[in-house]
Design an enzyme around this catalytic site. Structure first.
Site, mmCIF file in Angstrom:
data_model
loop_
_atom_site.group_PDB
_atom_site.id
_atom_site.type_symbol
_atom_site.label_atom_id
_atom_site.label_comp_id
_atom_site.label_asym_id
_atom_site.label_seq_id
_atom_site.Cartn_x
_atom_site.Cartn_y
_atom_site.Cartn_z
ATOM 1 N N ASP A 363 62.308 15.951 81.575
ATOM 2 C CA ASP A 363 62.144 16.281 82.999
ATOM 3 C C ASP A 363 60.780 16.928 83.278
ATOM 4 O O ASP A 363 60.306 17.738 82.494
ATOM 5 C CB ASP A 363 63.273 17.276 83.342
ATOM 6 C CG ASP A 363 63.455 17.422 84.829
ATOM 7 O OD1 ASP A 363 62.675 16.845 85.590
ATOM 8 O OD2 ASP A 363 64.410 18.124 85.219
ATOM 9 N N TRP A 473 68.964 8.946 80.597
ATOM 10 C CA TRP A 473 69.468 8.838 81.979
ATOM 11 C C TRP A 473 70.372 10.038 82.234
ATOM 12 O O TRP A 473 71.494 10.092 81.761
ATOM 13 C CB TRP A 473 70.229 7.528 82.125
ATOM 14 C CG TRP A 473 70.734 7.219 83.494
ATOM 15 C CD1 TRP A 473 71.497 8.015 84.297
ATOM 16 C CD2 TRP A 473 70.539 6.000 84.224
ATOM 17 N NE1 TRP A 473 71.784 7.381 85.473
ATOM 18 C CE2 TRP A 473 71.217 6.139 85.462
ATOM 19 C CE3 TRP A 473 69.871 4.809 83.960
ATOM 20 C CZ2 TRP A 473 71.238 5.124 86.418
ATOM 21 C CZ3 TRP A 473 69.893 3.804 84.920
ATOM 22 C CH2 TRP A 473 70.571 3.966 86.130
ATOM 23 N N ASP A 474 69.863 10.970 83.012
ATOM 24 C CA ASP A 474 70.535 12.255 83.209
ATOM 25 C C ASP A 474 71.165 12.316 84.603
ATOM 26 O O ASP A 474 70.797 11.557 85.506
ATOM 27 C CB ASP A 474 69.471 13.362 83.081
ATOM 28 C CG ASP A 474 70.049 14.726 82.745
ATOM 29 O OD1 ASP A 474 71.281 14.876 82.742
ATOM 30 O OD2 ASP A 474 69.248 15.641 82.497
ATOM 31 N N ASN A 476 72.641 15.785 86.996
ATOM 32 C CA ASN A 476 72.779 17.229 86.813
ATOM 33 C C ASN A 476 73.584 17.967 87.870
ATOM 34 O O ASN A 476 73.341 19.147 88.120
ATOM 35 C CB ASN A 476 71.381 17.855 86.679
ATOM 36 C CG ASN A 476 70.850 17.666 85.275
ATOM 37 O OD1 ASN A 476 71.395 18.211 84.319
ATOM 38 N ND2 ASN A 476 69.819 16.861 85.136
ATOM 39 N N GLY A 524 73.781 16.727 82.304
ATOM 40 C CA GLY A 524 73.725 18.143 81.964
ATOM 41 C C GLY A 524 74.392 18.309 80.608
ATOM 42 O O GLY A 524 75.277 19.128 80.417
ATOM 43 N N ASP A 530 81.842 9.272 78.128
ATOM 44 C CA ASP A 530 83.068 8.479 78.221
ATOM 45 C C ASP A 530 82.799 7.068 77.729
ATOM 46 O O ASP A 530 81.651 6.654 77.580
ATOM 47 C CB ASP A 530 83.589 8.473 79.668
ATOM 48 C CG ASP A 530 82.558 7.971 80.655
ATOM 49 O OD1 ASP A 530 82.235 6.776 80.616
ATOM 50 O OD2 ASP A 530 82.046 8.774 81.477
ATOM 51 N N GLU A 610 59.772 25.918 57.659
ATOM 52 C CA GLU A 610 60.824 25.268 58.466
ATOM 53 C C GLU A 610 60.443 23.837 58.826
ATOM 54 O O GLU A 610 61.283 22.937 58.818
ATOM 55 C CB GLU A 610 61.090 26.086 59.734
ATOM 56 C CG GLU A 610 61.896 27.337 59.448
ATOM 57 C CD GLU A 610 62.172 28.141 60.705
ATOM 58 O OE1 GLU A 610 63.285 28.666 60.835
ATOM 59 O OE2 GLU A 610 61.266 28.245 61.547
#
Ligand code: DGJ
Length: 724
Positions: A363, A473-474, A476, A524, A530, A610
């Protein structure tokens, strides 16, 4: 296999049998669903008695023993003497609300059916049974579709309503699935939660009455998942009868289970009837989304294996079915909205050095998007942040040997955007009522073609401007104040569903235009995780919560239905942005390998040690991706039990290879010596457990693998086992 014999319809998969039979008064009865049985007429299980206050249909004449309120049915109606959960509810022009279904005909087709505009399992080698019921007074045919995925032990269902009469009918409810059991002693497991803590299994015995879970948020939601399990009280991972039911749908849904007065259970699953009303004019048809059923007589592990394999091989589509996925780095948690081309390039450079294969710009790359208050809807590159546009950035990323991916949120709009200023009526708002904002944004009316065309046109231009290999593909926010300026009052009950159809249509269009692009779903995090979305987006960002310890629970709950290759999971920075917890990087990596594995941090902000660990993890994951994604997945412990560790295992199909992952809890003094009993190995083979020695498969499964003593909070270990 589909067998049809004088009103008896039997569906066999390799290990299960499903049966229905034409009963008295033309009612289609459900006789059995469970582990496979020899061919026989199972209607002997249905018994009849005169039951008080359970009425009888007119065709039954003076027979008081045939009541729709009592007999197990294939697809329940309402208002005509069955007081249990309805599947179908019709409003006729005279205002009556009822449905009354009688058998009409059947046909068998080769191959598994597909549904236009809706997700569905594929199965060229399968068969389809279509049984047509009829509501004569309404003039409506109800076509019950059964897809038999024999080798997967999955039976799919869908329902098509056809108005063959002369008047318009309003469909108030049309469930995708109705499943009657002639027993009441079952548990229901639902998968519930909230944003950043999704899909916690909640199990409880059914009590008399209805227990339901669903969504009226426009998305399938973080709060409840369109997947439920019904099982025997003592069913566990490795034993007991259980049934899984998943809806391939990403909008409002309802899963409801009723234990009725005579110790029967009815399960229904489909589009939520709240705010649903579909006008069906003469000649028109309406298709309810597909539901998938799976049954196991050997507990949840076998149920999950069957569902996982079906989803991997028959729901996820090419080019991603069974194929490796790129290890990606996403800049969101590292930068949020404050980045420019230089910062992104620096992140990508270190990521490339760690072996990452795909850089995802999240974003903030478009319009005036410098915070979540503005810019959504303006899908043009922000030239202040990215002066040369994607045309300049993408080759820079590619020069590092990485592919490039982009975040989008097509269904939304900011009030502070060019799009909203030009088309305020494209956003949902009920006339005379206030706006309802979520994350300071409004939802676009995706039921409208011109809205979708505009958004897709802009997105297509951006995606065509450079070599974009991946899209996240969000979405929110949940939908509220839903009212479409484009539909008349009597059709407002169609808006939610039309939005889902619009979403699917655009996803399909994107797949067609960019066939090699990987689309990752996101809402989000896991608000739209699903089986419907998985048809279009082979992986879904599992949760906005990247805390490795919370993720163990989220991924555990998700795993009951959905395979590991569908779960977006990343190594992120510590202290974690959602919980403030610090967990060793080894542990974060191992938790992310319970998914697609990737990174969500600024490599320059972590120590060289790390970075080296992440590099090695990336290498390890790439080498073992096939085992992790295609192997049988076993839950070895339940993280909700707060035991000393959480463990899981992947076993290759030939059982010669396994990967065991163990994450310990908080440190404790004088920890006990523990051994972990493994699953799914070949008892007759001997396995080398890395440098830990070699053991017979039978010993590893019956006696266990000794676990080293942990030292410090949340230590984790992986054991890679190979057959000698
Ligand atoms: C929610 C997603 O889940 C995050 O990963 C990130 O993409 C933000 N949206 C961006 O707004």
């Amino acid at each position: 296999m589909v067998l049809c014999d004088k009103g008896l319809f039997t569906l066999h998969t390799n290990n299960t049998t499903y049966q229905m039979k034409l009963g008295a008064c033309g009612v289609l009865l459900h006789t059995y669903y469970g582990p496979r049985v020899e061919d026989c007429d199972l209607s002997y299980l249905i018994r009849y008695a005169d039951r008080g206050f359970s009425p009888t249909p007119e065709e039954a004449g003076r027979d008081r023993t045939f009541s729709l309120d009592v007999v197990p049915q294939e697809y329940s109606a309402c208002g005509m003497g069955d007081f249990r959960l309805p599947s179908l509810d019709l409003e006729l022009p005279n205002g009556s609300r009822s449905a009354d279904l009688r058998y009409k005909s059947f046909r068998v087709e080769k191959g598994k059916y597909a549904l236009e505009g809706l997700p569905a399992f594929r199965g060229e080698e399968g068969e389809t049974l279509i049984v047509v019921l009829e509501d004569a007074a309404a003039g409506v045919d109800v076509e019950l579709y059964y897809g038999v995925l024999e080798n997967y032990d999955v039976i799919t269902r869908a329902v098509r309503l056809v108005n063959r009469g002369g008047h318009t009918v309003r469909v108030r409810q049309a469930a995708s699935l109705c499943l009657d059991f002639q027993r009441g002693d079952l548990d229901l497991i639902t998968f519930d939660g909230k944003h950043v803590l999704e899909r916690r299994p909640n199990r409880a015995p059914l009590l008399p009455g209805v227990r339901s879970a669903g969504s009226v948020r426009g998305n399938s939601s973080h709060q409840h998942n369109p997947f439920v399990i019904l099982c025997e009280h003592d069913a566990g991972e490795d034993h007991g009868l259980c049934y899984g039911a998943a809806l391939l749908y990403s909008g409002n849904f309802q899963a409801a289970a009723e234990r009725s007065q005579f110790e029967n259970v009815r399960l229904t699953l489909g589009i939520h009837p709240w705010h649903f009303c579909w006008t069906l004019a003469p000649g028109e048809s309406f298709t309810a989304p597909e539901a998938a059923l799976c049954c196991s007589g050997q507990g949840f592990a076998a149920l999950s294996h069957r569902l996982h394999r079906a989803i991997r091989e028959r729901l996820i589509r090419d080019p991603w079915a069974g194929q490796p996925r790129p290890v990606l780095i996403n800049n969101w948690e590292a930068t949020e909205f404050s980045f420019d081309a230089e910062r992104l390039a620096r992140i990508a450079e270190s990521a490339a050095a760690m072996g990452m294969e795909l850089f995802v710009m999240d974003d903030g790359w478009f319009g005036a998007r410098n915070s979540d208050e503005a810019g959504l809807g303006d899908w043009t590159v922000n030239r202040e942040k990215l002066p040369g546009g994607l045309e300049a950035l993408v080759p820079r990323i590619q020069a590092l040997g990485m592919k490039f991916g982009l975040w989008i949120e097509p269904e939304m709009v900011s009030e502070d955007s060019e799009l909203y200023r030009a088309h305020p009526d494209w956003a949902f708002q009920i006339p005379g009522r206030g706006k309802v904002r979520g994350r300071q944004q409004l939802a676009l009316d995706f039921s409208r073609r011109e809205v979708r065309d505009h958004v897709y046109g802009a997105l297509k231009k951006v995606l065509s401007s450079a070599d974009v290999s991946y899209v996240k593909w969000d979405v929110n926010r949940s939908l509220a104040a839903v009212w479409s300026a484009a539909l008349p009052p009597e059709r407002q009950g169609e808006v939610y569903h039309r939005c889902v159809l619009g979403l699917y249509e655009m996803l399909e269009q994107m797949r067609r235009d960019f066939p090699h692009m990987l689309i990752e779903g996101c809402a989000g995090g896991g608000g739209r995780f699903d089986a419907g979305m998985l048809y279009y987006t082979p992986q879904i960002w599992c949760s906005d919560n990247t805390d490795a310890i919370d993720r163990l629970r989220i991924q555990y709950g998700t795993s009951f239905c959905y395979p590991v290759c569908t779960m977006g999971a990343h190594v992120s920075a510590v202290p974690n942005a959602q919980t403030g917890r610090s967990v060793p990087v080894e542990t974060r990596g191992i938790a992310a390998m319970h998914g697609t594995f990737g990174c969500e941090l600024d490599p320059s902000q972590v120590t060289p040690e790390e970075r080296e660990i992440i590099r090695r993890q990336t290498e390890f994951f790439k080498e073992r991706q096939a085992l992790i994604f295609q192997g049988d997945y076993y839950r070895l412990s339940d993280p909700f039990q707060n035991g000393p560790f959480t463990a899981w295992e992947h076993v290759s199909p030939d059982r010669r290879e396994a990967l065991v992952s163990v994450v310990c809890g908080p440190a404790q003094g004088a920890p006990p010596f523990l051994a972990l009993r493994l699953k799914g190995l070949d008892p007759g083979l001997r396995y080398q457990a890395g440098g830990e020695g070699s053991y017979p498969g039978s010993a590893l499964m019956e006696a266990g693998l000794p676990l080293p003593l942990p030292w410090g909070d949340y230590q984790a270990r992986q054991f890679y086992l190979t057959a000698l």
